[in-house]
Write a protein that holds these residues in place. Structure first.
Motif, PDB file in Angstrom:
ATOM      1  N   PRO A 146       1.908  -0.065   7.824  1.00 37.11           N
ATOM      2  CA  PRO A 146       2.883  -1.007   7.239  1.00 37.11           C
ATOM      3  C   PRO A 146       2.187  -2.605   7.571  1.00 37.11           C
ATOM      4  N   VAL A 147       2.628  -3.651   6.513  1.00 36.89           N
ATOM      5  CA  VAL A 147       2.234  -4.848   6.480  1.00 36.89           C
ATOM      6  C   VAL A 147       3.411  -5.717   6.830  1.00 36.89           C
ATOM      7  N   SER A 180      -8.363  -7.963   5.921  1.00 37.53           N
ATOM      8  CA  SER A 180      -7.738  -7.426   7.123  1.00 37.53           C
ATOM      9  C   SER A 180      -6.696  -6.068   7.136  1.00 37.53           C
ATOM     10  N   HIS A 181      -6.512  -5.942   5.971  1.00 38.32           N
ATOM     11  CA  HIS A 181      -5.454  -4.534   5.729  1.00 38.32           C
ATOM     12  C   HIS A 181      -5.982  -4.085   4.342  1.00 38.32           C
ATOM     13  N   PRO A 182      -6.097  -2.809   4.405  1.00 36.51           N
ATOM     14  CA  PRO A 182      -6.711  -2.282   3.122  1.00 36.51           C
ATOM     15  C   PRO A 182      -5.668  -2.341   1.746  1.00 36.51           C
ATOM     16  N   LEU A 183      -4.335  -2.551   2.175  1.00 35.79           N
ATOM     17  CA  LEU A 183      -3.337  -2.856   1.198  1.00 35.79           C
ATOM     18  C   LEU A 183      -3.494  -4.147   0.240  1.00 35.79           C
ATOM     19  N   TYR A 184      -4.064  -5.044   1.129  1.00 38.58           N
ATOM     20  CA  TYR A 184      -4.025  -6.536   0.403  1.00 38.58           C
ATOM     21  C   TYR A 184      -4.869  -6.689  -0.758  1.00 38.58           C
ATOM     22  N   ILE A 185      -6.074  -5.963  -0.734  1.00 37.34           N
ATOM     23  CA  ILE A 185      -7.161  -6.303  -1.853  1.00 37.34           C
ATOM     24  C   ILE A 185      -6.371  -5.561  -3.093  1.00 37.34           C
ATOM     25  N   TRP A 186      -5.962  -4.271  -2.966  1.00 40.23           N
ATOM     26  CA  TRP A 186      -5.245  -3.815  -4.130  1.00 40.23           C
ATOM     27  C   TRP A 186      -4.185  -4.534  -4.549  1.00 40.23           C
TER      28      TRP A 186
END
Length: 263
Positions: A193-194, A125-131
């Motif tokens: 931002p998350v 749902s957000h590209p940051l999470y998988i990283w």
């Protein structure tokens, strides 16, 4: 060790572009893991070569079907999963080579991989999470390895994993947490931002959850008296040997994201 390092480098070179690009290449990667990981997990049964030929394909299709329904027709998902349970529990009636233990093994695979795929929707749902999850997971693995090698004195659970130590676990958690925070903050300069609650809880919990995932899959291997799930990755074993912590972390993140968003 040399083979292990070379395999790890090759994996990074192949997987990094796929994860960064996302889209259909990532979906094909998911499908590959579902199929190969499923074969590895169901092969834990010593009778798997005698099973009716449709059992493994049917199990894999059950995972894919449940996932597609959860995305496109969620109102049918519970009915489908109920039918899957009934079918697999009934199959030993029709085959002497497929026992009730085999039924539960296949159902475990279906549920484990379905919920992993379902949780991945939260991750993506957000590209940051998988990283964040990748860095926390493998940063923890690296820190635990070197921490255990140079500082390890007290064994965690010799019955499940004789080499793991509490010192290594603490070093792993610290390295996973610090690396995920630092890299996550850097990525936020170029990404949207998350929710800060999800950010900090992910950095905090993933190194812990990943280590429990590693132990849980080690217990599974001990139970079935095998060293590795497979031999696809030289120096690492099979797909499940490399992704055990990540599978646990994807599902933990799914729980975390759903709970935080519900509050």
């Amino acid at each position: 060790m040399k083979t292990r390092i070379i395999t790890a480098i090759v994996l990074v070179l192949i997987l990094f572009p796929i994860i960064a690009y996302g889209g259909w290449p990532f979906r094909f990667l998911e499908l590959f893991v579902v199929i190969v990981g499923g074969i590895e997990m169901m092969s834990l049964s010593k009778r798997h070569k005698q099973w009716p030929r449709l059992i493994m394909p049917l199990s894999i299709l059950a995972v894919i079907g449940a996932y597609l329904l959860s995305v496109y027709r969620p109102q049918l998902l519970l009915a489908f999963l109920t039918a899957v349970i009934l079918v697999f529990i009934s199959l030993p009636v029709f085959s002497e080579h497929f026992t009730s233990n085999d039924s539960f093994l296949c159902l475990s695979y279906v549920m484990l991989f379905f919920f992993t795929l379902h949780s991945l929707e939260q991750v993506l749902s957000h590209p940051l999470y998988i990283w964040l999850i990748l860095v926390a997971t493998y940063g923890c693995d690296t820190g635990a390895y070197f921490g255990g090698r140079f500082l390890g004195r007290h064994k965690m659970n010799e019955r499940v994993s004789p080499k793991k130590t509490w010192e290594g676990a603490v070093c792993g958690w610290i390295s996973g947490f610090v690396l995920s925070v630092v890299i996550g903050k850097l990525l936020l300069f170029v990404l949207p931002p998350v929710d800060p609650r999800i950010f900090w809880l992910t950095c905090l919990l993933m190194p812990l959850s990943g280590q429990y995932g590693d132990l849980a899959f080690s217990a599974m291997k001990r139970c079935h008296q095998i060293k590795d799930f497979g031999h696809l990755l030289p120096g690492h074993g099979g797909i499940l040997d490399r992704l055990d912590s990540l599978v646990f972390n994807f599902m933990t993140f799914g729980i975390l994201a759903m709970v935080v968003m519900a509050l």
